[in-house]
Design a protein around this motif. Sequence first.
Motif, short mmCIF file in Angstrom:
data_model
loop_
_atom_site.label_atom_id
_atom_site.label_comp_id
_atom_site.label_asym_id
_atom_site.label_seq_id
_atom_site.Cartn_x
_atom_site.Cartn_y
_atom_site.Cartn_z
N SER A 122 0.83 -1.19 0.00
CA SER A 122 0.00 0.00 0.00
C SER A 122 0.87 1.24 0.00
CB SER A 122 -0.92 0.00 1.24
OG SER A 122 -1.94 -0.96 1.09
N GLY A 123 0.23 2.38 -0.23
CA GLY A 123 0.95 3.65 -0.26
C GLY A 123 0.76 4.41 1.03
N LEU B 70 0.84 -2.60 -6.43
CA LEU B 70 0.23 -1.77 -5.41
C LEU B 70 -1.23 -2.15 -5.19
CD1 LEU B 70 1.83 1.58 -6.52
CD2 LEU B 70 1.69 0.90 -4.12
N GLU C 294 -3.73 3.32 -6.26
CA GLU C 294 -2.93 4.42 -6.80
C GLU C 294 -3.82 5.65 -6.97
OE1 GLU C 294 0.88 4.95 -8.11
OE2 GLU C 294 -0.42 6.33 -6.99
N ASP D 198 2.52 12.72 -4.87
CA ASP D 198 1.68 11.78 -4.12
C ASP D 198 1.44 10.48 -4.88
OD1 ASP D 198 -1.56 13.37 -4.80
OD2 ASP D 198 0.22 13.03 -6.04
N SER D 199 2.29 10.20 -5.86
CA SER D 199 2.18 8.92 -6.57
C SER D 199 2.69 7.78 -5.71
CB SER D 199 3.00 8.98 -7.87
OG SER D 199 3.32 7.67 -8.33
N ASN D 200 1.89 6.75 -5.56
CA ASN D 200 2.35 5.56 -4.81
C ASN D 200 3.44 4.82 -5.57
OD1 ASN D 200 0.71 5.96 -2.60
ND2 ASN D 200 -0.95 4.66 -3.37
N LEU E 103 6.55 6.43 -4.73
CA LEU E 103 6.93 6.05 -3.35
C LEU E 103 7.63 4.69 -3.36
CD1 LEU E 103 6.05 7.17 -0.37
CD2 LEU E 103 4.52 5.20 -0.43
N ARG F 17 -9.21 7.67 -7.67
CA ARG F 17 -8.25 6.62 -7.32
C ARG F 17 -8.46 5.40 -8.21
NH1 ARG F 17 -5.89 6.49 -2.08
NH2 ARG F 17 -5.74 8.58 -1.19
#
Length: 224
Positions: A38-39, A64, A67, A76-78, A81, A169
Amino acid sequence: MSDTPTPREALARQLAEAVAEALRSDLAQRERALLVVSGGSTPVPFFHALAAMALPWSRIDVTLADERWVAETADDSNARLVREHLLRGAAAEARFVPLTSDAATPEEGAAEVGRRIAALAWPASVVILGMGGDGHTASLFPDSRELDLALSTDEPVVAVRTPSQPQPRITLSADRLHQAFRHFLHITGEEKRAVLGRALAGDDTRSLPIRAFLASPLSIHWAP
Ligand code: 6PG
């Protein structure tokens, strides 16, 4: 600089060891493992700890749970990350499949991403979920228009819109998130302990979507 790890650092290391063990165990049974992460902000120390684990990373697929509808270069992009905090050192040899799409709409993006992740090593070896203060997990938000769909469809990926988030999302559906040998819940913050307690005691998944995963075998890792 203290050598004593904070509770969150200790939790991250403990979780990384448990996840690494689950991946090794699965890799003893099949050629490739699949790790779904997860992010958000909680996973960062865990990503660092897991990246340092001795694992056959070239045999591990990573994707993921959800996203944001943003470019991979967005803050804020997973996917960003994961690339910055998990896929470093030997872990960079993992095969990472992001949920990012440049389709015209989130719905078209969800369909494209659903086709893309079909080739991964399902059922996942491990799914790691977080939880927001509203009881959401992945992008299954209590106030999203598509929550019922995301909780009931057998489609792998759903586009969701929710007033509480600045952008749409893309999320794995509950059905797809359930397709795993092991689930871990990684939560930090005193305020979330009360939410988790309500979810464990309550009976309404629509108001606390994390409940959709509390019945399945789940390893809960929480620190203040
Ligand atoms: C995301 C995550 C989301 C996250 C929760 C908790 O894209 O943000 O997938 O579901 O797990 O929002 O985030 P924190 O752990 O950072 O509070």
